[in-house]
Each structure stands twice: as C-alpha cells, then as structure tokens.
Design a protein around this motif. Sequence first.
Motif, PDB file in Angstrom:
ATOM      1  N   GLY A 157       0.826  -1.195   0.000  1.00 48.76           N
ATOM      2  CA  GLY A 157       0.000   0.000   0.000  1.00 48.76           C
ATOM      3  C   GLY A 157       0.859   1.243   0.000  1.00 48.76           C
ATOM      4  O   GLY A 157       1.831   1.322   0.753  1.00 48.76           O
ATOM      5  N   GLY A 158       0.537   2.197  -0.865  1.00 52.47           N
ATOM      6  CA  GLY A 158       1.248   3.467  -0.907  1.00 52.47           C
ATOM      7  C   GLY A 158       2.737   3.326  -1.131  1.00 52.47           C
ATOM      8  O   GLY A 158       3.196   2.616  -2.026  1.00 52.47           O
ATOM      9  N   SER A 159       3.527   3.982  -0.272  1.00 56.29           N
ATOM     10  CA  SER A 159       4.980   3.953  -0.410  1.00 56.29           C
ATOM     11  C   SER A 159       5.579   2.604  -0.014  1.00 56.29           C
ATOM     12  O   SER A 159       6.780   2.387  -0.186  1.00 56.29           O
ATOM     13  N   GLY A 160       4.737   1.704   0.520  1.00 60.92           N
ATOM     14  CA  GLY A 160       5.218   0.359   0.840  1.00 60.92           C
ATOM     15  C   GLY A 160       5.512  -0.484  -0.379  1.00 60.92           C
ATOM     16  O   GLY A 160       5.916  -1.644  -0.253  1.00 60.92           O
ATOM     17  N   ILE A 161       5.363   0.105  -1.568  1.00 52.09           N
ATOM     18  CA  ILE A 161       5.649  -0.627  -2.798  1.00 52.09           C
ATOM     19  C   ILE A 161       7.150  -0.848  -2.991  1.00 52.09           C
ATOM     20  O   ILE A 161       7.566  -1.795  -3.665  1.00 52.09           O
ATOM     21  N   THR A 162       8.000   0.000  -2.404  1.00 52.43           N
ATOM     22  CA  THR A 162       9.436  -0.064  -2.726  1.00 52.43           C
ATOM     23  C   THR A 162      10.097  -1.391  -2.374  1.00 52.43           C
ATOM     24  O   THR A 162      10.846  -1.925  -3.192  1.00 52.43           O
ATOM     25  N   PRO A 163       9.874  -1.994  -1.199  1.00 50.17           N
ATOM     26  CA  PRO A 163      10.506  -3.289  -0.947  1.00 50.17           C
ATOM     27  C   PRO A 163       9.961  -4.387  -1.848  1.00 50.17           C
ATOM     28  O   PRO A 163      10.695  -5.299  -2.250  1.00 50.17           O
ATOM     29  N   MET A 164       8.663  -4.312  -2.195  1.00 52.82           N
ATOM     30  CA  MET A 164       8.072  -5.298  -3.092  1.00 52.82           C
ATOM     31  C   MET A 164       8.662  -5.177  -4.492  1.00 52.82           C
ATOM     32  O   MET A 164       8.941  -6.167  -5.164  1.00 52.82           O
ATOM     33  N   PHE A 165       8.846  -3.936  -4.923  1.00 50.57           N
ATOM     34  CA  PHE A 165       9.418  -3.698  -6.250  1.00 50.57           C
ATOM     35  C   PHE A 165      10.838  -4.231  -6.323  1.00 50.57           C
ATOM     36  O   PHE A 165      11.243  -4.824  -7.332  1.00 50.57           O
ATOM     37  N   GLN A 166      11.599  -4.025  -5.261  1.00 49.62           N
ATOM     38  CA  GLN A 166      12.984  -4.511  -5.224  1.00 49.62           C
ATOM     39  C   GLN A 166      13.035  -6.031  -5.375  1.00 49.62           C
ATOM     40  O   GLN A 166      13.801  -6.571  -6.175  1.00 49.62           O
ATOM     41  N   VAL A 167      12.200  -6.741  -4.609  1.00 51.49           N
ATOM     42  CA  VAL A 167      12.186  -8.205  -4.662  1.00 51.49           C
ATOM     43  C   VAL A 167      11.687  -8.690  -6.019  1.00 51.49           C
ATOM     44  O   VAL A 167      12.248  -9.625  -6.608  1.00 51.49           O
ATOM     45  N   ALA A 186      -2.435  -1.334  -3.306  1.00 51.94           N
ATOM     46  CA  ALA A 186      -3.557  -0.484  -2.930  1.00 51.94           C
ATOM     47  C   ALA A 186      -3.140   0.973  -2.759  1.00 51.94           C
ATOM     48  O   ALA A 186      -2.083   1.260  -2.193  1.00 51.94           O
ATOM     49  N   ASN A 187      -3.993   1.886  -3.255  1.00 50.28           N
ATOM     50  CA  ASN A 187      -3.785   3.324  -3.096  1.00 50.28           C
ATOM     51  C   ASN A 187      -5.132   4.021  -2.978  1.00 50.28           C
ATOM     52  O   ASN A 187      -6.167   3.460  -3.342  1.00 50.28           O
ATOM     53  N   VAL A 188      -5.105   5.251  -2.495  1.00 51.64           N
ATOM     54  CA  VAL A 188      -6.335   6.012  -2.368  1.00 51.64           C
ATOM     55  C   VAL A 188      -6.823   6.471  -3.739  1.00 51.64           C
ATOM     56  O   VAL A 188      -7.981   6.279  -4.107  1.00 51.64           O
ATOM     57  N   THR A 189      -5.924   7.081  -4.535  1.00 51.05           N
ATOM     58  CA  THR A 189      -6.295   7.565  -5.862  1.00 51.05           C
ATOM     59  C   THR A 189      -5.308   7.055  -6.900  1.00 51.05           C
ATOM     60  O   THR A 189      -4.220   6.561  -6.569  1.00 51.05           O
ATOM     61  N   TYR A 190      -5.677   7.211  -8.146  1.00 50.00           N
ATOM     62  CA  TYR A 190      -4.799   6.812  -9.248  1.00 50.00           C
ATOM     63  C   TYR A 190      -3.469   7.555  -9.183  1.00 50.00           C
ATOM     64  O   TYR A 190      -2.409   6.989  -9.433  1.00 50.00           O
ATOM     65  N   GLU A 191      -3.527   8.840  -8.843  1.00 52.43           N
ATOM     66  CA  GLU A 191      -2.316   9.662  -8.793  1.00 52.43           C
ATOM     67  C   GLU A 191      -1.355   9.225  -7.698  1.00 52.43           C
ATOM     68  O   GLU A 191      -0.174   9.573  -7.724  1.00 52.43           O
ATOM     69  N   ASP A 192      -1.844   8.470  -6.735  1.00 49.30           N
ATOM     70  CA  ASP A 192      -0.987   8.011  -5.638  1.00 49.30           C
ATOM     71  C   ASP A 192      -0.140   6.797  -5.999  1.00 49.30           C
ATOM     72  O   ASP A 192       0.745   6.408  -5.234  1.00 49.30           O
ATOM     73  N   ILE A 193      -0.399   6.179  -7.148  1.00 49.55           N
ATOM     74  CA  ILE A 193       0.337   4.972  -7.534  1.00 49.55           C
ATOM     75  C   ILE A 193       1.789   5.326  -7.820  1.00 49.55           C
ATOM     76  O   ILE A 193       2.080   6.110  -8.723  1.00 49.55           O
ATOM     77  N   LEU A 194       2.693   4.747  -7.062  1.00 46.50           N
ATOM     78  CA  LEU A 194       4.127   4.974  -7.257  1.00 46.50           C
ATOM     79  C   LEU A 194       4.711   3.910  -8.183  1.00 46.50           C
ATOM     80  O   LEU A 194       4.242   2.767  -8.204  1.00 46.50           O
ATOM     81  N   VAL A 212       0.179  -7.548 -11.700  1.00 50.83           N
ATOM     82  CA  VAL A 212      -0.098  -6.566 -10.661  1.00 50.83           C
ATOM     83  C   VAL A 212      -1.565  -6.185 -10.735  1.00 50.83           C
ATOM     84  O   VAL A 212      -2.116  -5.967 -11.812  1.00 50.83           O
ATOM     85  N   TYR A 213      -2.202  -6.137  -9.575  1.00 48.14           N
ATOM     86  CA  TYR A 213      -3.614  -5.785  -9.470  1.00 48.14           C
ATOM     87  C   TYR A 213      -3.715  -4.505  -8.639  1.00 48.14           C
ATOM     88  O   TYR A 213      -3.343  -4.487  -7.466  1.00 48.14           O
ATOM     89  N   TYR A 214      -4.228  -3.428  -9.250  1.00 48.74           N
ATOM     90  CA  TYR A 214      -4.351  -2.153  -8.558  1.00 48.74           C
ATOM     91  C   TYR A 214      -5.689  -2.071  -7.833  1.00 48.74           C
ATOM     92  O   TYR A 214      -6.735  -2.387  -8.392  1.00 48.74           O
ATOM     93  N   VAL A 215      -5.650  -1.637  -6.597  1.00 47.23           N
ATOM     94  CA  VAL A 215      -6.854  -1.413  -5.814  1.00 47.23           C
ATOM     95  C   VAL A 215      -6.901   0.066  -5.444  1.00 47.23           C
ATOM     96  O   VAL A 215      -5.967   0.590  -4.842  1.00 47.23           O
ATOM     97  N   LEU A 216      -7.998   0.743  -5.826  1.00 47.93           N
ATOM     98  CA  LEU A 216      -8.145   2.158  -5.526  1.00 47.93           C
ATOM     99  C   LEU A 216      -9.339   2.374  -4.605  1.00 47.93           C
ATOM    100  O   LEU A 216     -10.219   1.512  -4.493  1.00 47.93           O
ATOM    101  N   ASN A 217      -9.381   3.548  -3.977  1.00 47.32           N
ATOM    102  CA  ASN A 217     -10.530   3.929  -3.173  1.00 47.32           C
ATOM    103  C   ASN A 217     -11.793   3.819  -4.017  1.00 47.32           C
ATOM    104  O   ASN A 217     -11.812   4.195  -5.185  1.00 47.32           O
ATOM    105  N   GLN A 218     -12.872   3.290  -3.443  1.00 46.03           N
ATOM    106  CA  GLN A 218     -14.073   2.984  -4.213  1.00 46.03           C
ATOM    107  C   GLN A 218     -14.632   4.212  -4.929  1.00 46.03           C
ATOM    108  O   GLN A 218     -15.115   4.116  -6.059  1.00 46.03           O
TER     109      GLN A 218
END
Length: 235
Positions: A157-167, A186-194, A212-218
């Motif tokens: 979720g959010g900035s927690g993508i960095t360790p996942m991206f590294q692996v 998961a992110n709140v908005t599309y613009e939040d996707i890092l 990869v499956y993106y989950v956004l705020n409903q």
Amino acid sequence: MVFLESTEAQILGVAIAAVAVGAAAFYLYSSKKAKVCLDPEKWKEFKLVKRSQLSHNVAKFRFTLPTPTSVLGLPIGQHISCRGKDGQGEEVIKPYTPTTLDSDVGYFELVIKMYPQGRMSHHFRELHVGDYLAVKGPKGRFRYQPGQVRAFGMLAGGSGITPMFQVARAILENPNDKTNVHLIYANVTYEDILLKEELESLTANYAGRFKVYYVLNQNQFQVKRRRIRANRPLV
C-alpha cells in the motif's frame, strides 16, 4: 646453435609476455571488482547527484557510490537506515528500501513520499543535489533465495511498494529464477500509484510471470479504472 639460442630466447620472451599479460589481466579484474559500500555498524555518507520530482509529494533521489563499479551491497529483501534532521533540528532515523539492485552499479536510488508532518520527510524535502545522506545497513532478517517458492504473493500500500518492487525485480531479472510474482497494490487515488511505469514495464517484459492488481478507493475507482490499461484492477 644459433637457431637453438634464438628459439630459446623466443620461448623465454613469450613466457615473460604471458606472465605480464596475466598479471595485467588480474590487476584489471581486481580493479574492476565491485566494492560493497554498506557497513552495518558505521554510517556512510553518499552524495545526492540527481533529484526527480514524480508528483507533488513524491521524488526520486539518486545517490552516487565511491566508484563506477561500486555496489551498495544490499541483500534482496533487506533495507537500509537513513539518518537526517527533522524540522526542529533533531536527529531522526528511518528505514527505506532502494528501488535499485546491486546490478545497478555506481549508484542507488530511493523513491520517497514526503508527508506534511513526517520528520524524515522534512529532511528529504530539504535535500538538494550536492548534499549527503547518512546510510547504515543492511538491516532486516528476511533474505530472498532464488527459487525457494513457485509463486511469490505480495501485498503493498502506498509507499510500501518499494521493498516489493525490489524483490520483484530481483526475481524477474534473474534468468535462473523461474518464480512467478503476483502483486496487489492499494492506493487512495490513481495519482498516488508509485512506480507505475516501472511496474508496467515489468508486466510487459515478463508477461505471464508478473501480474499486478491495482486497488483504488471505491469513490475514485469508477473514474480512474479506464486509465489503468496494462493490468486488471480488483474491485
């Protein structure tokens, strides 16, 4: 006799030349051998050479290593500690995971989301090209071993993508590792996707192995779902 002396001289000359070439090759190999920069006990400082603003509160920071062949020396699945100063001038230490691997020699990069009240966020907001960042590591107990599982499931979720991206990068870019990777992000908005471009690049380059499956705020999902073309988001 003259022929024999000439032949012996030629053989000796060839032998000396071979030794010289061998010594030169060994020296060249040694000089180009990657130098590991991290120290788990001592803080090391690395110079910021490039800062790229990705959004209003996200930036990518590139730090140079001592030589063009140096590597950070961070095992896959582990992270580093970064030291800085908050808005009150007090020391703050926070863990981060680079988006680069040791295959990216001579530098490492951090993608940082800077929060208004974040103590370390303040330090990164004030960091300019030419400044230095204190780093210590590696940190963490988890170490990924190639091929240890058939499929690797990730949830970020959010900035927690960095360790996942590294692996994910380490798995997919290793020709000897056939592990499949599935990421729910998961992110709140599309613009939040890092790292969206980087994630879509992995999807394109490793079709069938990385999903990869993106989950956004409903509330945002209905508006933004058509803009996510490369992957199918979850409801």
